[in-house]
Scaffold this active site. Structure first.
Site, PDB file in Angstrom:
ATOM      1  CG  HIS A 166     -13.846 -35.854 -64.786  1.00 36.97           C
ATOM      2  ND1 HIS A 166     -14.198 -37.247 -64.583  1.00 36.97           N
ATOM      3  CD2 HIS A 166     -12.585 -35.657 -64.323  1.00 36.97           C
ATOM      4  CE1 HIS A 166     -13.083 -37.763 -64.003  1.00 36.97           C
ATOM      5  NE2 HIS A 166     -12.235 -37.052 -63.883  1.00 36.97           N
ATOM      6  CG  ASP A 202      -4.176 -28.637 -71.565  1.00 35.20           C
ATOM      7  OD1 ASP A 202      -3.850 -27.919 -72.375  1.00 35.20           O
ATOM      8  OD2 ASP A 202      -5.111 -28.304 -70.544  1.00 35.20           O
ATOM      9  CG  HIS A 214      18.198 -55.760 -75.519  1.00 41.87           C
ATOM     10  ND1 HIS A 214      18.570 -54.657 -74.914  1.00 41.87           N
ATOM     11  CD2 HIS A 214      18.181 -55.384 -76.874  1.00 41.87           C
ATOM     12  CE1 HIS A 214      18.951 -53.619 -75.733  1.00 41.87           C
ATOM     13  NE2 HIS A 214      18.507 -54.083 -76.782  1.00 41.87           N
ATOM     14  CG  PHE A 269      11.961 -52.989 -76.683  1.00 41.52           C
ATOM     15  CD1 PHE A 269      12.739 -52.532 -75.856  1.00 41.52           C
ATOM     16  CD2 PHE A 269      12.688 -53.309 -77.888  1.00 41.52           C
ATOM     17  CE1 PHE A 269      14.238 -52.316 -75.534  1.00 41.52           C
ATOM     18  CE2 PHE A 269      14.396 -53.260 -77.584  1.00 41.52           C
ATOM     19  CZ  PHE A 269      14.722 -52.594 -76.643  1.00 41.52           C
ATOM     20  CB  SER A 300      15.347 -58.323 -85.487  1.00 42.46           C
ATOM     21  OG  SER A 300      16.625 -57.681 -85.751  1.00 42.46           O
ATOM     22  CB  ILE A 306      -7.399 -26.122 -66.282  1.00 35.88           C
ATOM     23  CG1 ILE A 306      -7.699 -24.897 -65.987  1.00 35.88           C
ATOM     24  CG2 ILE A 306      -7.895 -27.190 -65.023  1.00 35.88           C
ATOM     25  CD1 ILE A 306      -7.189 -24.188 -64.683  1.00 35.88           C
ATOM     26  CG  LEU A 314      -5.409 -38.310 -69.864  1.00 29.39           C
ATOM     27  CD1 LEU A 314      -4.904 -37.293 -68.907  1.00 29.39           C
ATOM     28  CD2 LEU A 314      -6.752 -37.715 -70.444  1.00 29.39           C
ATOM     29  N   GLY A 326      -9.667 -42.957 -71.729  1.00 24.23           N
ATOM     30  CA  GLY A 326      -9.398 -42.885 -70.390  1.00 24.23           C
ATOM     31  C   GLY A 326      -8.167 -42.653 -69.915  1.00 24.23           C
ATOM     32  CG  HIS A 376     -10.106 -32.344 -63.982  1.00 26.19           C
ATOM     33  ND1 HIS A 376      -9.799 -32.697 -65.362  1.00 26.19           N
ATOM     34  CD2 HIS A 376     -10.140 -33.333 -63.195  1.00 26.19           C
ATOM     35  CE1 HIS A 376      -9.559 -33.713 -65.422  1.00 26.19           C
ATOM     36  NE2 HIS A 376      -9.648 -34.363 -63.966  1.00 26.19           N
ATOM     37  CD  GLU A 396       9.474 -49.470 -79.226  1.00 27.98           C
ATOM     38  OE1 GLU A 396       9.228 -48.256 -78.701  1.00 27.98           O
ATOM     39  OE2 GLU A 396      10.542 -49.799 -79.706  1.00 27.98           O
TER      40      GLU A 396
HETATM   41  C1  LIG Z   1      -2.262 -41.721 -68.493  1.00 23.87           C
HETATM   42  C2  LIG Z   1      -3.160 -41.019 -67.525  1.00 23.87           C
HETATM   43  N1  LIG Z   1      -2.689 -40.453 -66.729  1.00 23.87           N
HETATM   44  C3  LIG Z   1      -3.188 -40.022 -65.555  1.00 23.87           C
HETATM   45  C4  LIG Z   1      -4.715 -39.810 -65.726  1.00 23.87           C
HETATM   46  C5  LIG Z   1      -5.620 -39.002 -64.695  1.00 23.87           C
HETATM   47  N2  LIG Z   1      -6.024 -37.739 -65.301  1.00 23.87           N
HETATM   48  C6  LIG Z   1      -7.280 -37.925 -65.608  1.00 23.87           C
HETATM   49  S1  LIG Z   1      -7.651 -36.452 -66.218  1.00 23.87           S
HETATM   50  C7  LIG Z   1      -6.348 -35.658 -65.988  1.00 23.87           C
HETATM   51  C8  LIG Z   1      -5.973 -34.211 -66.040  1.00 23.87           C
HETATM   52  C9  LIG Z   1      -6.113 -34.042 -67.565  1.00 23.87           C
HETATM   53  O1  LIG Z   1      -5.973 -32.720 -67.930  1.00 23.87           O
HETATM   54  P1  LIG Z   1      -6.533 -32.112 -69.057  1.00 23.87           P
HETATM   55  O2  LIG Z   1      -6.357 -33.388 -70.319  1.00 23.87           O
HETATM   56  O3  LIG Z   1      -6.220 -30.761 -69.426  1.00 23.87           O
HETATM   57  O4  LIG Z   1      -8.009 -32.424 -68.865  1.00 23.87           O
HETATM   58  P2  LIG Z   1      -9.327 -31.127 -68.578  1.00 23.87           P
HETATM   59  O5  LIG Z   1      -8.889 -31.202 -66.952  1.00 23.87           O
HETATM   60  O6  LIG Z   1      -8.603 -30.058 -69.279  1.00 23.87           O
HETATM   61  O7  LIG Z   1     -10.356 -31.665 -69.049  1.00 23.87           O
HETATM   62  C10 LIG Z   1      -5.482 -36.762 -65.355  1.00 23.87           C
HETATM   63  C11 LIG Z   1      -4.034 -36.267 -64.816  1.00 23.87           C
HETATM   64  C12 LIG Z   1      -5.394 -40.656 -66.738  1.00 23.87           C
HETATM   65  N3  LIG Z   1      -6.507 -40.502 -67.139  1.00 23.87           N
HETATM   66  N4  LIG Z   1      -4.397 -41.065 -67.788  1.00 23.87           N
HETATM   67 MG   LIG Z   2      -6.978 -29.324 -69.673  1.00 22.84          MG
END
Ligand SMILES: Cc1ncc(C[n+]2csc(CCOP(=O)(O)OP(=O)(O)O)c2C)c(N)n1
Ligand SMILES: [Mg+2]
Length: 693
Positions: free
Chosen positions: A38, A180, A499, A463, A409, A212, A141, A139, A286, A438
């Protein structure tokens, strides 16, 4: 005689720019070479990372595990080249799992040349236990920012316990960069809400507002007012409109440091793929290499030699050395001097800090752990757990945790005098209240573990589904986080199938490195904790019963210390030459014991194996495993109120599995046990069937 070169000193701005463009071009070249990665976000955020690291952060590259260092979390982990560049350029040193400095760089230029290749210290995403200087694995997100809240909670707790007038032993800040994606993820919202509630003012998130994501512009999915959202949570929200404006970034970071009583979000407007004539501001920047031609154009735009690869121009290492290097070394040496005085004045506290840093336990950590005498009525796993937690937390001052609004609980409340609740006004509290969050709870527990506090998080076993991504990361990171899950099977009968966990044990058993334990009675609960507490690099999941389980007579049956071997012979036929083996965990062990007594009375040589943990058992010697489950005994029955998935490995092709093949149902427990066949009589019948009697 050496010849002194007389060159005009580059202006401050020029050398800053040189450093920033070095981060950018290293990132570009590494992605290009790897043919994957990236590039766009490192190109955009290089000025930010440069500013945080070289102008602001208190971090000594010579000692990346100095306890009072500022933490840097790259929550948008796909931009890992930012981290590899800066760890390399600052000459951050490598340490091993025993916390020894290896006297070699954490990330070499060669590692960067081998970005994303096997064994490179520049892997695709930041990996905590693999590369020194990485504070948490990211990684997935949202995980990084959520984990950073745990780091900020730890900072407050540590400061409260260890700081003394004139001795600011723990006063570090936590910087987390996110995109984002992170802020779309629910876990970040959970964590942000709690961070503001707790007034965590050592926490700063920097939001890369580039509009983006992978599928294109955020106008297709993400049009909320992020700043307003964070203001509503109670954050201090700042904005920097130009990601290239290092002075403004620095000022925003200063404003963060001056802010008391709330965490700070800096919204940073940036351009993904900055400098790329054809890809800037598009999702094309990206997640794929720019391509050779575009790389040339970008380098031209940066005023960089177009054909140079992995170039670190003269003056760049020196700039970092004069910045973060000098500042970090000075801060650390000042701290170390103060800490020596602190040690003289508060030796016990200093010892605690030493032990904690090495993930060791204080002497006497297991004194007063209860033992439970035989009792047919027994005690619930969760109740035994509550007693144990209260003993451990008194013996280990840095043991703290809490529940996702289920403490009454889960029986996880620490009730001893002084335990208290961790709240904004009371950072010494040892009872954390995560609220009904959680996922953030598990990420935060990891953040606490990363800060060397021993932490647990609790909820109903069902959960755990809401916490799973962070539980998985605790295993990936090799952290000793403890997950206390109660209501482990059908115990909450009337609540019904939503549950009642079915597949959860099987799925946790499948997580590499995660120790899953399902104790059979109160004494096994004690032994489970005894085992877990001694883990330094493995997380543990405890599955505990809601309902009372008979406390087995340990004079008649084997000692519960067998838990430490994962599985052990609890009851055997006289002479120990079994013809049928009943293997069970948790609440089904006492059923197996009842069935065993009936079988013995009928002259059938049965054995009961209590198997609280597959993972631990798998790590025993072949001889021990053979002694518990002799190959020649093929008549085996597993009994567990959960999915039978995987039990084939222990019962073998001729065995039988008594377990769940459907979801549960809403009814009193007794009726459910009858409906689903968890009764001693059924076990006896199956055993006889197997033996052809
Ligand atoms: C939980 C999760 N879902 C999906 C992905 C796959 N993924 C990696 S980067 C990305 C886009 C992220 O966009 P943004 O955070 O805006 O990063 P930018 O492209 O602006 O660096 C996705 C969907 C991931 N790494 N983690
Ligand atoms: Mg972005």
């Amino acid at each position: 005689m050496s010849v002194m070169q007389v060159v005009p000193a580059p202006s401050e701005t020029r050398i800053d720019e040189l450093c920033i463009n070095t981060i950018r071009t290293l990132s570009i070249d590494a992605v290009q070479q790897a043919k994957s990665g990236h590039p766009g976000t490192p190109m955009a955020l290089a000025p930010l990372v440069y500013t945080v690291w070289n102008r602001v952060m208190r971090f000594d590259p010579k000692d990346p595990i100095w306890p009072n260092r500022d933490r840097f979390v790259l929550s948008n982990g796909h931009a890992s080249m930012l981290l590899w560049s800066v760890l390399h350029l600052t000459k951050t040193q490598a340490v091993n799992a025993e916390y020894e400095n290896l006297g070699q760089p954490a990330v070499t230029l060669d590692d960067i040349r081998r970005f994303r290749q096997l064994d490179s210290k520049a892997p695709g995403h930041p990996e905590y236990h693999w590369v020194s200087g990485v504070e948490t694995t990211t990684g997935p997100l949202g995980q990084g920012v959520a984990t950073s809240v745990g780091m900020a909670i730890a900072q407050k707790w540590l400061a409260n316990r260890y700081n003394r007038p004139g001795f600011e032993i723990f006063d570090y800040n936590i910087y987390a960069v996110c995109g984002d994606g992170c802020l779309m993820e629910g876990v970040a919202s959970e964590a942000a809400s709690l961070a503001a509630h707790l007034d965590l003012d050592s926490l700063c998130w920097i939001y890369d507002n580039n509009h983006i994501t992978i599928e294109g512009k955020t106008s297709i999915t993400f049009t909320e007012d992020v700043a307003a959202r964070f203001l509503a949570y109670g954050w201090n929200v700042l904005r920097v409109h130009d990601a290239n404006d290092v002075d403004r970034i620095e000022r925003a970071l200063e404003a963060f440091r001056a802010t008391r009583g709330k965490p700070t979000l800096i919204v940073l407007d940036s351009h993904i793929g900055y400098g790329s004539p054809n890809k800037q501001d598009t999702s094309a920047a990206h997640g794929e290499p720019l391509g050779d031609d575009e790389v040339r154009l970008v380098k031209r735009a940066y005023g960089w030699p177009e054909d140079a690869k992995f170039l670190v121009p003269e003056g760049v290492y020196e700039r970092f050395e004069a910045g973060i290097g000098a500042r970090g070394a000075q801060a650390r040496s000042r701290w170390s001097k103060r800490f020596a005085e602190y040690r003289a004045k508060y030796p016990e506290l200093a010892t605690e800090i030493d032990l904690m840093q090495r993930r060791e336990l204080p002497a006497g950590w297991d004194r007063n752990l209860p033992t439970f005498s035989a009792d047919a009525k027994g005690i619930a796993g969760r109740d035994a757990s509550g007693k144990v937690l209260n003993v451990l937390a008194q013996n280990i001052p840095w043991f703290l945790g809490g529940s996702g609004d289920l403490a009454p609980s889960n029986k996880t409340t620490l009730t001893f005098p002084g335990a208290g609740d961790f709240q904004a006004g009371n950072y010494g509290g040892e009872n954390l209240h995560f609220g009904i969050r959680e996922h953030a709870m598990a990420a935060i527990a990891n953040g606490l573990s990363l800060s060397k506090v021993r932490a647990f998080g609790a909820t109903f076993f069902i959960f755990s589904d809401y916490a799973r991504p962070s539980i998985r990361l605790s295993a990936v990171m090799e952290l000793p986080t403890i997950f206390v899950f109660t209501h482990d099977a059908m115990g909450d009968g009337e609540d019904g199938p939503t549950h009642q966990p079915v597949e959860h044990l099987a799925s946790f058993r499948a997580v590499p490195g995660l120790v899953t334990l399902r104790p059979a009675d109160a004494n096994e609960v004690v032994e489970a904790y005894r085992y877990i507490m001694q883990l330094r690099h493995q997380p543990a999941v405890l599955a505990l019963s809601r309902q009372p389980l008979p406390t087995l007579d340990r004079n008649k049956y084997a000692a519960a210390s067998g838990v430490a071997r994962g599985a052990y012979i609890l009851a055997d036929s006289p002479g120990g030459n079994p013809e049928v083996i009943l293997i069970a965990s948790g609440s089904e062990v006492s059923l197996a014991v009842d069935a065993h007594e009936k079988l013995i009375a009928e002259g059938i040589r049965s054995r009961v194996v209590s198997m609280p943990s597959w993972d631990i058992f798998e790590h025993q010697s072949k001889e021990y495993r053979e002694s518990v489950l002799p190959a020649k005994v093929t008549a085996r029955i597993s009994i567990e109120q959960a999915s039978t998935f995987g039990w084939e490995r222990y019962v073998g092709p001729s065995g039988r599995m008594i377990g769940m093949h459907t979801f549960g149902a809403s009814a009193p427990l007794k009726e459910l046990q009858r409906k689903f066949g968890f009764e001693p009589g059924r076990i006896v019948d199956v055993a006889k069937e197997l033996l052809g009697r």
